[in-house]
Design a protein around this motif. Structure first.
Motif, mmCIF file in Angstrom:
data_model
loop_
_atom_site.group_PDB
_atom_site.id
_atom_site.type_symbol
_atom_site.label_atom_id
_atom_site.label_comp_id
_atom_site.label_asym_id
_atom_site.label_seq_id
_atom_site.Cartn_x
_atom_site.Cartn_y
_atom_site.Cartn_z
ATOM 1 N N HIS A 48 -8.023 23.311 7.400
ATOM 2 C CA HIS A 48 -6.733 22.981 6.809
ATOM 3 C C HIS A 48 -6.782 21.627 6.116
ATOM 4 C CE1 HIS A 48 -6.712 21.397 10.952
ATOM 5 N NE2 HIS A 48 -5.991 20.390 10.467
ATOM 6 N N ARG A 49 -5.828 21.412 5.222
ATOM 7 C CA ARG A 49 -5.655 20.115 4.571
ATOM 8 C C ARG A 49 -4.198 19.996 4.138
ATOM 9 N NH1 ARG A 49 -9.667 21.253 -0.488
ATOM 10 N NH2 ARG A 49 -8.767 23.220 -1.211
ATOM 11 N N ALA A 50 -3.764 18.733 3.982
ATOM 12 C CA ALA A 50 -2.384 18.460 3.575
ATOM 13 C C ALA A 50 -2.385 17.303 2.588
ATOM 14 C CB ALA A 50 -1.526 18.121 4.794
ATOM 15 N N THR A 51 -1.480 17.351 1.624
ATOM 16 C CA THR A 51 -1.467 16.314 0.598
ATOM 17 C C THR A 51 -0.090 16.196 -0.044
ATOM 18 O OG1 THR A 51 -2.559 15.558 -1.430
ATOM 19 C CG2 THR A 51 -2.169 17.922 -1.204
ATOM 20 N N ARG A 52 0.149 15.033 -0.646
ATOM 21 C CA ARG A 52 1.310 14.868 -1.516
ATOM 22 C C ARG A 52 0.868 14.648 -2.962
ATOM 23 N NH1 ARG A 52 6.364 14.325 -0.717
ATOM 24 N NH2 ARG A 52 6.485 12.848 -2.450
ATOM 25 N N THR A 53 -0.390 14.856 -3.259
ATOM 26 C CA THR A 53 -0.889 14.690 -4.619
ATOM 27 C C THR A 53 -0.113 15.583 -5.582
ATOM 28 O OG1 THR A 53 -3.107 14.166 -3.827
ATOM 29 C CG2 THR A 53 -2.912 14.882 -6.095
ATOM 30 N N GLY A 54 0.411 14.972 -6.635
ATOM 31 C CA GLY A 54 1.193 15.710 -7.612
ATOM 32 C C GLY A 54 2.658 15.861 -7.253
ATOM 33 N N SER A 55 3.075 15.319 -6.105
ATOM 34 C CA SER A 55 4.467 15.462 -5.672
ATOM 35 C C SER A 55 5.370 14.349 -6.196
ATOM 36 C CB SER A 55 4.542 15.490 -4.134
ATOM 37 O OG SER A 55 3.845 16.592 -3.620
ATOM 38 N N GLY A 56 4.758 13.291 -6.747
ATOM 39 C CA GLY A 56 5.558 12.203 -7.287
ATOM 40 C C GLY A 56 6.154 11.328 -6.207
ATOM 41 N N SER A 57 7.263 10.663 -6.540
ATOM 42 C CA SER A 57 7.899 9.737 -5.613
ATOM 43 C C SER A 57 8.464 10.480 -4.398
ATOM 44 C CB SER A 57 9.016 8.971 -6.324
ATOM 45 O OG SER A 57 9.683 8.107 -5.426
ATOM 46 N N LEU A 75 0.829 -1.203 0.000
ATOM 47 C CA LEU A 75 0.000 0.000 0.000
ATOM 48 C C LEU A 75 0.866 1.256 0.000
ATOM 49 C CD1 LEU A 75 -2.707 -1.086 2.596
ATOM 50 C CD2 LEU A 75 -3.095 -0.685 0.158
ATOM 51 N N LEU A 76 1.899 1.257 0.829
ATOM 52 C CA LEU A 76 2.775 2.419 0.900
ATOM 53 C C LEU A 76 3.553 2.608 -0.399
ATOM 54 C CD1 LEU A 76 4.120 2.026 4.552
ATOM 55 C CD2 LEU A 76 2.556 3.788 3.708
ATOM 56 N N ASP A 77 3.901 1.506 -1.046
ATOM 57 C CA ASP A 77 4.614 1.593 -2.318
ATOM 58 C C ASP A 77 3.717 2.186 -3.404
ATOM 59 O OD1 ASP A 77 6.972 1.105 -3.910
ATOM 60 O OD2 ASP A 77 5.854 -0.522 -4.869
ATOM 61 N N GLU A 78 2.417 1.882 -3.349
ATOM 62 C CA GLU A 78 1.466 2.438 -4.312
ATOM 63 C C GLU A 78 1.177 3.908 -4.016
ATOM 64 O OE1 GLU A 78 -1.918 -0.026 -3.774
ATOM 65 O OE2 GLU A 78 -0.995 -1.825 -4.671
ATOM 66 N N THR A 116 3.140 8.437 1.575
ATOM 67 C CA THR A 116 4.119 8.065 0.551
ATOM 68 C C THR A 116 3.650 8.456 -0.842
ATOM 69 O OG1 THR A 116 3.136 5.855 0.391
ATOM 70 C CG2 THR A 116 5.007 6.133 1.901
ATOM 71 N N ASN A 117 4.649 8.732 -1.686
ATOM 72 C CA ASN A 117 4.430 9.059 -3.107
ATOM 73 C C ASN A 117 3.406 10.170 -3.253
ATOM 74 O OD1 ASN A 117 6.434 7.234 -3.775
ATOM 75 N ND2 ASN A 117 5.002 5.514 -3.808
ATOM 76 N N ASP A 118 2.418 10.037 -4.151
ATOM 77 C CA ASP A 118 1.509 11.168 -4.367
ATOM 78 C C ASP A 118 0.141 10.948 -3.721
ATOM 79 O OD1 ASP A 118 0.538 9.220 -6.021
ATOM 80 O OD2 ASP A 118 0.342 10.505 -7.794
ATOM 81 N N ALA A 119 0.135 10.295 -2.557
ATOM 82 C CA ALA A 119 -1.132 10.054 -1.861
ATOM 83 C C ALA A 119 -1.698 11.361 -1.314
ATOM 84 C CB ALA A 119 -0.919 9.060 -0.722
ATOM 85 N N SER A 120 -3.001 11.421 -1.266
ATOM 86 C CA SER A 120 -3.677 12.585 -0.697
ATOM 87 C C SER A 120 -3.846 12.392 0.804
ATOM 88 C CB SER A 120 -5.047 12.779 -1.349
ATOM 89 O OG SER A 120 -5.868 11.641 -1.114
ATOM 90 N N GLY A 121 -4.195 13.453 1.491
ATOM 91 C CA GLY A 121 -4.463 13.374 2.921
ATOM 92 C C GLY A 121 -5.938 13.567 3.196
ATOM 93 N N PHE A 122 -6.254 14.019 4.391
ATOM 94 C CA PHE A 122 -7.647 14.285 4.728
ATOM 95 C C PHE A 122 -8.164 15.470 3.913
ATOM 96 C CE2 PHE A 122 -6.874 12.493 9.208
ATOM 97 C CZ PHE A 122 -7.359 11.256 8.837
ATOM 98 N N PRO A 123 -9.465 15.490 3.608
ATOM 99 C CA PRO A 123 -10.030 16.670 2.957
ATOM 100 C C PRO A 123 -10.043 17.850 3.920
ATOM 101 C CG PRO A 123 -11.762 15.130 3.567
ATOM 102 C CD PRO A 123 -10.468 14.426 3.818
ATOM 103 N N LEU A 124 -10.422 19.006 3.423
ATOM 104 C CA LEU A 124 -10.474 20.221 4.228
ATOM 105 C C LEU A 124 -11.297 19.984 5.490
ATOM 106 C CD1 LEU A 124 -9.308 23.092 3.812
ATOM 107 C CD2 LEU A 124 -11.536 23.726 2.858
ATOM 108 N N HIS A 125 -10.710 20.295 6.653
ATOM 109 C CA HIS A 125 -11.396 20.046 7.919
ATOM 110 C C HIS A 125 -10.830 20.982 8.985
ATOM 111 C CE1 HIS A 125 -7.660 17.805 8.379
ATOM 112 N NE2 HIS A 125 -7.849 17.831 9.681
#
Length: 398
Positions: free
Chosen positions: A209-218, A96-99, A138-147
């Motif tokens: 607030h919200r935080a994400t790695r979407t679009g950040s790649g590896s 899962l973390l690798d994906e 990990t990788n470009d996973a998203s985090g929680f939505p705005l909250h």
């Protein structure tokens, strides 16, 4: 308690004490790079998950904005006698973390001595209850939505980077139990940017607030969030509700037909508010909160060589002429006045090696330490607990 992490956070945020908590959004960077990896690393977080039986909600995994069903990354470990214990399947979690996924460990202070010591230091500093959650993405996973959170948070970025957006409140100081659901985000963006290793951020209660790695790649991101729940006027009124039961007027049934009831109750309520102020509540809360968990001291395991005070808040030491009272966690212990130097040392929140302490506080320090340990205000400084202080808190007599 002088703690390296607290000193670093104050410096990074430009604070001079806990009075700034909740007053406004602020961010900065730690000036001590070695401190970052000392607090927590991705591998240490995963090692905790591997060695313990953790269940939701203490340990959760999210992917593509949704929580992954525990059956996908949990496996029952069956002993030779057929006992079944749920354990994280590290191979499945690794996939899962690798994906690309986010792993969350709530209350990491329960499982890790460094996190335990950090939270205790923050509690002594802020005089409020603190817990820490760890977030590994990990990788470009998203985090929680705005909250928004119903408590103040101090966030420390420990590895990698993550993009954040912080917005203003849409309701001032909202609460978990509130008269308004506060479900509409504010449109005012206070800060948008990337948190990198060593960065620190304070988000007051109610800020979206919200935080994400979407679009950040590896890559990866690890941050810890220290949640600091401050007491409010509503907390004080709830406390008064418990005290009102002492008075007969509040224990009587309400009578819809008797208007006199209302006047008597109002008068008694006003009197109660006058007699038990919000300051009384704050003092009582700190001194009455239940004792924390710790390893018990038993003579059969060996002699008492080192101790540390583990109460949630600093014990109160009252000098009374020929006697000294120690008040903490619903207990009051009385000692002779000559015990004061030993008590100040043992209740400092810093580890105390008793053989060294004799030179500072006298030979009676060992006997006083044993009393404090048996009364559970201090704990045995086991190697595991000691590791939580190493490099963060110095020995009280070093």
């Amino acid at each position: 308690m002088d703690h390296r992490l607290i000193n670093a956070i104050e410096t990074a945020l430009g604070w001079s004490g806990a009075e700034e908590l909740g007053k406004g959004f602020v961010r900065g960077s730690l000036d001590d790079p070695a401190l970052v990896s000392r607090i927590m690393t991705p591998n240490r977080l995963l090692d905790i998950a591997m060695r313990r039986s953790l269940n939701r909600p203490q340990f959760r995994c999210f992917q593509k904005g949704e929580e992954v069903h525990p059956a996908i990354y949990y496996t029952d470990s069956v002993s030779p006698r057929g006992q079944s214990i749920p354990m994280v399947n590290m191979r499945s979690l690794g996939r899962l973390l690798d994906e690309g996924a986010t792993v969350i460990m709530d209350q990491a202070n329960v499982f890790d001595p460094t996190m335990e010591v950090a939270c205790r230091a923050l509690q002594w500093w802020s005089r409020e209850r603190v817990q820490v959650n760890a977030y590994l993405t990990t990788n470009d996973a998203s985090g929680f939505p705005l909250h928004w959170d119903d408590h103040d948070v101090v966030i420390v970025q420990l590895a990698g980077e993550k993009a954040w957006e912080v917005r203003a409140t849409s309701r001032n100081v909202p609460m978990y139990r509130d008269a308004d659901p506060n479900a509409t985000p504010s449109d005012e963006i206070i800060w948008s940017g990337t948190m990198r290793t060593g960065d620190v951020m304070h988000i007051p209660r109610g800020h979206w607030h919200r935080a994400t790695r979407t679009g950040s790649g590896s890559g990866r991101s690890l941050h810890v969030t220290f949640g600091i729940t401050k007491r409010t006027g509503a907390s004080w009124l709830a406390w008064l509700g418990d005290w009102c039961r002492e008075r007969e007027v509040f224990r009587h049934d309400l009578d819809r037909r008797e208007s006199a009831d209302s006047a008597a109750l109002t008068e008694a309520a006003v009197q109660l508010v006058r007699e038990r102020s919000s300051a009384d509540f704050l003092r009582a809360y700190e001194q009455e909160v239940a004792l924390p968990r710790h390893v018990p001291f038993l003579d059969i395991f060996g002699s008492l060589d080192a101790v540390v005070c583990t109460t949630h808040f600093p014990p109160r030491i009252n000098e009374l002429g020929e006697a000294v009272d120690v008040v903490a966690s619903g207990k009051k212990l009385t000692f002779a006045a000559k015990a004061l130097p030993a008590l100040r040392l043992l209740l400092s929140g810093r580890p105390v090696v008793l053989e060294q302490a004799i030179t500072v506080a006298g030979t009676e320090v060992a006997d006083i330490a044993e009393i404090l340990v048996k009364e559970e205000l201090c704990a045995v400084l086991t190697p595991e607990l000691s590791s939580g202080y190493t490099g963060l808190v110095t020995n009280a007599v070093s």
